[in-house]
Design a protein around this motif. Structure first.
Motif, mmCIF file in Angstrom:
data_model
loop_
_atom_site.group_PDB
_atom_site.id
_atom_site.type_symbol
_atom_site.label_atom_id
_atom_site.label_comp_id
_atom_site.label_asym_id
_atom_site.label_seq_id
_atom_site.Cartn_x
_atom_site.Cartn_y
_atom_site.Cartn_z
ATOM 1 N N UNK A 85 -0.121 4.770 -7.590
ATOM 2 C CA UNK A 85 -0.618 5.499 -6.716
ATOM 3 C C UNK A 85 -2.222 5.583 -6.736
ATOM 4 N N UNK A 86 -2.597 5.988 -8.101
ATOM 5 C CA UNK A 86 -3.589 6.252 -8.640
ATOM 6 C C UNK A 86 -4.663 5.099 -8.328
ATOM 7 N N UNK A 87 -4.113 4.163 -8.851
ATOM 8 C CA UNK A 87 -4.860 2.749 -8.771
ATOM 9 C C UNK A 87 -5.170 2.317 -7.405
ATOM 10 N N UNK A 88 -4.045 2.639 -6.486
ATOM 11 C CA UNK A 88 -4.329 2.213 -4.803
ATOM 12 C C UNK A 88 -5.494 3.144 -4.525
ATOM 13 N N UNK A 89 -5.347 4.504 -4.774
ATOM 14 C CA UNK A 89 -6.475 5.282 -4.350
ATOM 15 C C UNK A 89 -7.941 4.826 -4.631
ATOM 16 N N UNK A 138 0.850 -1.241 -0.093
ATOM 17 C CA UNK A 138 0.015 0.011 -0.001
ATOM 18 C C UNK A 138 1.000 1.282 0.010
ATOM 19 N N UNK A 139 0.750 2.101 -0.977
ATOM 20 C CA UNK A 139 1.601 3.003 -1.298
ATOM 21 C C UNK A 139 1.480 4.111 -0.233
ATOM 22 N N UNK A 140 0.280 4.247 0.370
ATOM 23 C CA UNK A 140 -0.087 5.308 1.381
ATOM 24 C C UNK A 140 0.624 5.009 2.862
ATOM 25 N N UNK A 141 1.353 3.652 2.757
ATOM 26 C CA UNK A 141 2.266 3.709 4.219
ATOM 27 C C UNK A 141 3.680 4.256 3.813
ATOM 28 N N UNK A 142 4.047 4.619 2.647
ATOM 29 C CA UNK A 142 5.596 4.903 2.390
ATOM 30 C C UNK A 142 5.681 6.302 1.921
ATOM 31 N N UNK A 143 4.672 7.049 2.157
ATOM 32 C CA UNK A 143 4.503 8.318 1.494
ATOM 33 C C UNK A 143 5.710 9.227 2.057
ATOM 34 N N UNK A 144 5.959 9.010 3.532
ATOM 35 C CA UNK A 144 7.035 9.629 4.234
ATOM 36 C C UNK A 144 8.340 9.166 3.882
ATOM 37 N N UNK A 145 8.881 8.277 3.228
ATOM 38 C CA UNK A 145 10.071 7.741 2.868
ATOM 39 C C UNK A 145 11.004 8.642 2.565
ATOM 40 N N UNK A 146 12.284 8.646 2.775
ATOM 41 C CA UNK A 146 13.214 9.723 2.270
ATOM 42 C C UNK A 146 13.409 9.598 0.727
ATOM 43 N N UNK A 147 13.148 8.162 0.334
ATOM 44 C CA UNK A 147 13.374 7.948 -1.057
ATOM 45 C C UNK A 147 12.406 6.593 -1.481
ATOM 46 N N UNK A 148 12.004 6.781 -2.655
ATOM 47 C CA UNK A 148 11.122 5.805 -2.966
ATOM 48 C C UNK A 148 11.815 5.300 -4.335
ATOM 49 N N UNK A 165 7.848 11.054 -2.555
ATOM 50 C CA UNK A 165 6.716 10.714 -2.872
ATOM 51 C C UNK A 165 6.123 12.021 -3.879
ATOM 52 N N UNK A 166 6.274 13.178 -3.529
ATOM 53 C CA UNK A 166 5.866 14.471 -4.103
ATOM 54 C C UNK A 166 6.666 14.320 -5.665
#
Ligand SMILES: Nc1ncnc2c1ncn2[C@@H]1O[C@H](COP(=O)(O)OP(=O)(O)O)[C@@H](O)[C@H]1O
Ligand SMILES: [Mg+2]
Length: 607
Positions: A599-603, A561-571, A585-586
């Motif tokens: 991400x869109x798919x996840x949402x 679930x991508x929502x759980x890694x939005x705060x990662x320093x790097x993806x 993430x941004x």
């Protein structure tokens, strides 16, 4: 269906062509020599004592046979002195025989059990130290059947086979010497047939060895099918597959039975064949002896002693006829045991490897142009030209479609597999230059399915760092948000977790696993979809526990679930074993590439 038969090359034995018979004999004596050297020699004093007692037993049989002469004399000469002496002697000999047989039996059987236990210890140690790739290739059912049945066949080869050979040979020597003393010409008659018996027994033994090798192979497949059916019990129930798996097991039992029955017939054939040959000897000897007696050339007491010894010799010959059969299947089993014991891991410390110490340096992880494929013959590499740069103490996420190679990367970091190109380094040390023990000690892995053992909760947590105190275990559990539910278990921390952790919910099991990783306190943390098997409520609790676990560690997260890694320093976004995008993430969202699509798919999935 997985059979994984390759682990036991011996199990693939097929009928050997005649010209390889010598080679096979050489092979057989090599296995025997190794069995004696590695497993029997440490117990040589027990064996020596047992053999001494066997000699004594054989001696008593001989003594009984030699009593036949004076017994007959007692009847023919009616000597009153003998009336007391002979029964007393017979009783004394029989008592001595009873005692020596008891001693010899207990000694040889306990020797056999010790050998089994030691072989099993070696088999398991060798298997568990082997590479993960090998462990994956060997089905546990296959191993269990080798472990249980091969080891006991090995025991029978020693206790029933070798022991009988020694005892019966000594007995035969004793009886034959009486026969020679009484009438050497008659003895020659009896011996003519010996090579014939040996030849027939060799034939039966070879056939039996092949049948029992095949039945072992079938047993391994059966154990595999059994473990699969039981491991998959939930699916079996849910899909109504009871009859299907019963039939599958039934078919497997049937094909195993064929070889078992063949082995039964071969084994049963040995004694009757020996009996027929002995029958020829007995008939010829009786005719010759009777002829001599009628013509007055032999005394009745001499004749009684001779015939008595010959009759007593029947049982040792029958027992010896079994020896070749028993040792045959035992040696086939020993071969499989040795194959397993001899298998050496390919991934080992290089000479002079240093211990990796990342506690001071933090644990920066770098992959440089890494290429890897699981098997040399697969076309496409699973990981290609892969470079990752993970700063000490940072949190990095690996995302991407299923099959992209994310879990594989964890396997490479832990050096479960050897990479084909490039380099993997921790704090600048190539992981191939440091000891495996220190490398894996620097890493804590939490996976989707929390593996718990059938031990107490406290013991399960303590696996993270063997020797941890109860206070440390409880602190780890508190940190993992597990303390509360553990205290509510019937025996708190001492509650045994049932087979496969059945008594705990998925979220609870995962928090026990996180407590274990907490206790391990490794600088590098690998999370492989640690929350993906959980419902939303447990996921939140586990996520909190994980956040505390990540603090101050280099963390690599594989997230579904991508929502759980939005705060990662790097993806890092992976696809087909390559990094296709990377950034925060941004940045990745702004890019509008694969990540943005996932991400869109996840949402829209509402996850
Ligand atoms: N033990 C293995 N042996 C052979 N191939 C494997 C093994 N494990 C995974 N693979 C293959 O490697 C590829 C990547 O798998 P994996 O790393 O598990 O992907 P992910 O974790 O990204 O879903 C897949 O094609 C998978 O079939
Ligand atoms: Mg995976």
């Amino acid at each position: 269906m997985t059979t994984g038969v390759d682990v036991t090359s011996g199990a693939r034995t097929v009928a050997p062509p005649a010209q390889t018979q010598n080679k096979q004999d050489a092979q057989t004596s090599k296995i025997m020599a190794r069995l004696l050297r590695d497993y029997v020699r440490p117990h040589w004093s027990t064996l020596a004592m047992a053999m001494l007692l066997m000699a004594l037993t054989a001696g008593t049989t001989t003594a009984l046979a030699s009593l036949l002469d004076p017994i007959t004399a007692m009847f023919t000469r009616k000597d009153p002195h003998m009336l007391l002496l002979i029964p007393a002697a017979a009783f004394g000999i029989l008592c001595l025989r009873a005692a020596s047989m008891y001693g010899q039996q207990t000694m040889i059987d306990s020797l056999g059990e010790r050998v089994v236990a030691e072989a099993q210890r070696d088999m398991f140690a060798s298997l568990v130290h082997d590479d993960l790739a090998r462990l994956n290739a060997v089905h546990s059912g296959q191993f269990v059947s080798n472990f249980l049945y091969d080891a006991t066949q090995l025991r029978d080869a020693i206790t029933r086979g070798v022991a009988a050979a020694v005892l019966e040979t000594l007995t035969l020597i004793g009886l034959a010497s009486i026969m020679v003393l009484k009438d050497w010409k008659l003895t020659i008659f009896a011996l003519i047939v010996a090579p014939l018996v040996a030849w027939a027994m060799g034939r039966i033994g070879g056939s039996l060895r092949r049948a029992s090798a095949r039945s072992m192979e079938e047993t391994a497949t059966l154990t595999t099918a059994l473990t699969e059916a039981l491991d998959g019990r939930r699916i079996v129930k849910a899909y109504g597959l009871e009859d299907h798996v019963s039939e599958r097991i039934g078919a497997q039992l049937g094909s195993r039975l064929r070889f078992l029955l063949k082995a039964v017939r071969r084994r049963a054939a040995a004694m009757p064949v020996a009996d027929v040959f002995m029958g020829i000897v007995v008939a010829l000897t009786l005719y010759y002896a009777g002829y001599q007696a009628i013509h007055g050339e032999i005394e009745i007491n001499q004749l009684m002693a001779f015939v008595g010894s010959m009759v007593l010799a029947l049982q040792p010959v029958r027992n010896l006829s079994q020896v070749s059969a028993i040792t045959s299947s035992g040696l086939a089993a020993a071969q499989r045991v040795f194959d397993l014991v001899d298998s050496k891991p390919a991934i080992v410390d290089r000479p002079g490897a240093a211990a990796l110490d990342v506690r001071a340096t933090g644990g920066a992880v770098t992959l440089r142009d890494v290429g890897f494929r699981y098997t040399a013959d697969t076309e496409a590499a699973v990981v290609k030209d892969l470079s990752l740069d993970i700063a000490a103490g940072s949190k990095v996420a690996l995302v991407g479609p299923s099959g992209a190679g994310k879990t594989t990367i964890f396997g490479l970091l832990l050096r479960f597999y050897e990479i084909d190109n490039g380099a993997v380094a921790i704090d600048g040390h190539d992981i191939r230059d440091v000891t495996l023990h220190s490398l894996r000690g620097a890493i804590a892995l939490v996976t989707q399915d929390a593996i718990l053992f059938d031990e107490s909760v406290a013991d399960n947590i303590a696996l993270g760092r063997p020797g941890a105190s109860r206070a440390e275990i409880e602190a780890a559990a508190k940190n993992a948000a597990a303390d509360e539910f553990i205290r509510n278990l019937p025996q708190g921390y001492d509650t045994r977790i049932g087979e496969g952790g059945l008594k705990l919910s998925g979220g609870q099991r995962q928090r026990v696993a996180i407590a274990r990783a907490m206790l391990r306190d490794a600088p590098i943390l690998l999370l492989d979809e640690a929350t993906s098997a959980l419902d939303t409520e447990s996921e939140r609790q586990v996520q909190d526990a994980l956040t505390r676990l990540m603090k101050g560690r280099t963390t690599i997260v594989i997230a579904h679930r991508l929502s759980t890694v939005q705060d990662a320093d790097r993806i890092y976004v992976l696809d087909k074993g390559r990094v296709v995008e990377s950034g925060t993430h941004a940045e990745l969202l702004a890019k509008g590439g694969l990540y943005a699509r996932l991400y869109q798919h996840d949402l829209t999935d509402g996850a």
